[in-house]
Write a protein that holds these residues in place. Structure first.
Motif, PDB file in Angstrom:
ATOM      1  N   SER A   1      41.627  47.519  61.397  1.00 61.71           N
ATOM      2  CA  SER A   1      42.841  46.872  60.910  1.00 61.71           C
ATOM      3  C   SER A   1      42.645  46.330  59.491  1.00 61.71           C
ATOM      4  CB  SER A   1      43.170  45.752  61.886  1.00 61.71           C
ATOM      5  OG  SER A   1      44.312  45.099  61.499  1.00 61.71           O
ATOM      6  N   ILE A   2      41.514  45.684  59.286  1.00 61.02           N
ATOM      7  CA  ILE A   2      41.221  45.099  57.971  1.00 61.02           C
ATOM      8  C   ILE A   2      41.141  46.189  56.905  1.00 61.02           C
ATOM      9  CG2 ILE A   2      39.366  43.972  56.658  1.00 61.02           C
ATOM     10  CD1 ILE A   2      38.880  42.247  59.175  1.00 61.02           C
TER      11      ILE A   2
ATOM     12  N   TYR B   1      42.334  44.999  53.132  1.00 56.68           N
ATOM     13  CA  TYR B   1      41.585  43.775  52.853  1.00 56.68           C
ATOM     14  C   TYR B   1      40.098  44.061  52.670  1.00 56.68           C
ATOM     15  CZ  TYR B   1      45.841  41.438  54.130  1.00 56.68           C
ATOM     16  OH  TYR B   1      47.154  41.033  54.163  1.00 56.68           O
TER      17      TYR B   1
ATOM     18  N   VAL C   1      38.115  45.501  62.565  1.00 53.40           N
ATOM     19  CA  VAL C   1      37.562  46.109  61.337  1.00 53.40           C
ATOM     20  C   VAL C   1      38.499  47.217  60.845  1.00 53.40           C
ATOM     21  CG1 VAL C   1      35.638  47.426  60.393  1.00 53.40           C
ATOM     22  CG2 VAL C   1      35.188  45.517  61.911  1.00 53.40           C
TER      23      VAL C   1
END
Lengths: 438, 261
Positions: B44-45, B50, B42
């Motif tokens: 990272s996203i 993103y 999460v």
């Protein structure tokens, strides 16, 4: 209770013959195991639901053309604006270029001057610039943009017959050249090529004119509005002759390697009887007004055609037509008068100025990134998959920590055994330092 | 030789923690790893943009952002309310779309016969594939438009020739949008006869509308009238040349026709 506790204890190993018996027990609790298993299953379900929810949140909302509906174009995302207000919307963007950091630069013309707006490849507005104020370098009507390997920026101003080079931050001017009706620009390695109404010119990156080639006309070697130019790694020059509807390849020294017809000149009917748009050409590409172009990761030439609403791919060895992608439409993944294209090898994506739809589309084309496994891996890591890099890193770190802990435990046990073998005297000795004290 | 004493956790030792069981420890460790991996994903996203990136990615998200901005400014007229509701419905927020339209209905908005809101509701129902309700709303809208048209004619009688009313039958954008909604709803119900009727009515005022001509071709093709469909596609191509999808349809029908002969 004692009976139950007894069942939970199991003799694992009996060791050392002699008077004393060393017994190592392994605690075994079925109830605790059941609870832990239920927790694990529940957690896995919870994470699956959360993942689905996450994917739903990440999924773009709306109609996205794909497959046959998009004529092979693989849509990644669109960029519409620098902010949520009406005044922040992109209006007929006609040029686009990738910057060396993977961000996207789009010149935007306003009433009195122009600014270049920078977006990340996820569409977030970063900043804008427009060259130093009150100088000839201040951008007013840029109709094309190119970015060199070192980040230097090159702009053409068709109506002002001007070529402007700015530094990579866009704040200072580098050089300025005059040329009649510049219509396209590209830069690679140490060269800058500029297309015009009757040919093209090659400059070095300091702005020195190396040569000019061509004259306006319909004959062989003539040009009628060079709408697109680009360079490959060997500094070969590719020229898109828009109204003569042909493309050609030149060596750096100006000798022509090949020239191919891509459609009927100026979309004119051969008999003069067919209505506009009804014209079919015997050229396999059958383009209408080929315009801007770029070299992709497979070394192919990609040409955008505003009136054909497409991107066509050509072999750079001989100019043969490979394929055509894209169709007309307002849905994301389709085009309305696309005028400019740029390629980012790091992410294997194209940025297309979808002028009629007032947006920049980031797309992929089949086969553009090359076929090697490394390239495919890099390509997949350039998308949302790279979000898995952090968890992967965490997993590696945890594995390393676990391995290190295991290693230390084993070593401690060895040290302990050594101490035991040396007898009671050893107990008086100081610790070996790194070993864990018991 | 020193010897280890027998461990305390022998047969009658005190009750141990559940973590004393190695297998339990392993399971808990797996649970913690899973949670850590998920949180890392999460993060990272979000870090990579993103998620949590509110810039619109598609046309529908763009329309929603614009309509929402206008709506939240608090100066939304009935047309803005309609746009916002339709944008919400297009992005899968149908319930919220109806709430917005309900709020619009309740508000004292200057909108003759609630035309925009009726159109908005019809469009929202259409997006939700609720064709019957969409048609009901279109009927109401058409009645409201007819009443408005009559009223305008009456008002203009005393002022000379009402020229602007004669153009396109005096009908505004709402009238034509209502016709497209009607045609789409009938098409959804597979009532192709009424869908064609609505499209033909549209084309009687705008005979060069290429998208409507293509649509008519699509419906005629569905009814099995390939000749009519081909004619309609060719007519559409006249006004919208160079569209590969249209050319594919023409070429497909032409080939079928030749094979049939």
């Amino acid at each position: 209770m004692e009976n139950s506790a007894m069942k939970q204890i199991k003799v694992k190993e009996t060791d050392i013959p002699g008077a004393d018996i060393q017994v190592e027990h392994e605690y075994h609790s079925p109830t605790a195991r059941r609870i832990a298993t239920v927790i694990l299953v529940f957690l896995i379900l919870l994470l699956l639901i959360a993942t689905l929810f996450l994917l739903r949140m990440m999924k773009p909302q709306g109609t996205i053309a794909s497959g046959d509906a998009a004529n092979g174009v693989i849509w990644v995302r669109s960029i519409y604006s620098t902010g949520p207000d009406k005044g922040n919307q992109l209006v007929s963007p006609a040029a686009v270029a990738f910057l060396p950091n993977g961000n996207i630069a789009v010149p935007i013309v306003t009433e009195n001057q122009a600014n270049v707006v920078e977006f990340t490849n996820t569409g977030q507005y970063v900043k804008w610039w427009g060259g130093p104020d009150n100088t000839d370098y201040r951008l007013k009507y840029p109709t094309g943009i190119a970015v060199g390997n070192d980040g230097s920026q090159y702009f053409i101003e068709g109506p002002n017959d001007k070529i402007v080079s700015l530094t990579s931050n866009g704040k200072e001017g580098r050089w300025l050249q005059r040329m009649e009706g510049p219509s396209s620009v590209a830069s690679r390695n140490n060269r800058v090529v500029v297309g015009g109404s009757g040919g093209f010119a090659l400059f070095d990156i300091s702005g020195k004119l190396l040569y000019q080639k061509g004259a306006q006309g319909k004959g062989d070697g003539d040009f009628d509005m060079v709408g697109g130019v680009t360079l490959d790694d060997q500094n070969n020059i590719y020229v898109v002759d828009t109204y003569n509807n042909r493309i050609s390849k030149y060596r750096e020294d100006g000798t022509r390697v090949w020239i191919v017809k891509t459609g009927n000149p100026g979309n004119a009917a051969p008999t003069g009887k067919a209505p506009a748009g009804e014209v079919k050409s015997d050229a396999p590409a059958n383009l209408q007004t080929p315009n801007n172009c770029v070299i992709d990761g497979s070394g192919r030439l990609v040409v955008v055609d505003p009136l054909d609403f497409s991107l066509s791919v050509f072999n750079t060895e001989n100019g043969s037509f490979i394929g055509k992608y894209g169709t007309f439409g307002t849905e994301d993944g389709k085009f309305s008068y696309p005028t400019s294209v740029s390629y980012d090898p790091a992410t294997d994506t194209f940025a297309v100025a979808d002028t009629g739809n007032n947006r920049i589309q980031i797309i992929r084309l089949p086969g553009s990134g090359g076929s090697s496994i490394v390239k495919k891996l890099l390509r997949s890591l350039s998308g949302p998959v790279r979000a898995c890099c952090f968890p992967l890193l965490l997993l590696i770190i945890l594995a390393v920590i676990y391995g290190f802990t295991k290693f230390r435990t084993k070593r401690d046990v060895k040290v302990e055994h050594l101490e035991e073998d040396d007898g009671p005297a050893q107990e008086e000795k100081p610790s070996l330092g790194r070993g864990r004290k018991k | 030789m020193s010897r280890k004493p027998i461990k305390k956790n022998s047969l009658r030792g005190p009750r141990k923690s559940i973590f004393a069981d190695k297998q339990v420890r392993i399971i808990i460790f797996i649970c913690l790893i899973l949670v850590a991996l998920y949180l890392a994903t999460v993060t990272s996203i979000v870090v990579l943009g993103y998620l949590g990136n509110d810039t619109p990615r598609t046309l529908q998200e763009q329309e929603l952002t614009l309509a929402q901005t206008e709506y939240e400014k608090g100066e939304a007229g009935p047309e803005n309310i309609k746009d916002y509701a339709v944008a919400l419905a297009k992005t899968g927020q149908g319930r919220r779309a109806h709430q917005i339209l309900d709020a619009g209905d309740k508000a004292n908005i200057e909108d003759p016969e609630r035309q925009w809101l009726l159109l908005g509701r019809a469009q929202v129902y259409l997006i939700q594939s609720n064709y019957k309700n969409a048609l009901q709303q279109v009927d109401k809208l058409q009645k409201a438009l007819a009443a408005q048209y009559k009223k305008d004619i009456e008002q203009q009688k005393g002022t000379g020739n009402p020229t602007y009313l004669t153009a396109e039958g005096g009908r505004g954008d709402n009238y034509f949008t209502a016709l497209t909604v009607k045609a789409e709803a009938y098409e959804g119900l597979k009532d192709y006869k009424n869908a064609l009727k609505a499209i033909n009515e549209y084309l009687s005022f705008n005979p060069t509308a290429a998208d409507m001509l293509e649509w008519r071709g699509d419906i005629l093709f569905k009814t099995g009238d390939n000749t009519g469909a081909l004619e309609s596609y060719k007519e559409a191509k006249k006004y919208n040349p160079g569209v590969s999808e249209l050319e594919k349809k023409i070429s497909k029908l032409s080939t079928q026709g030749q094979n049939g002969k």
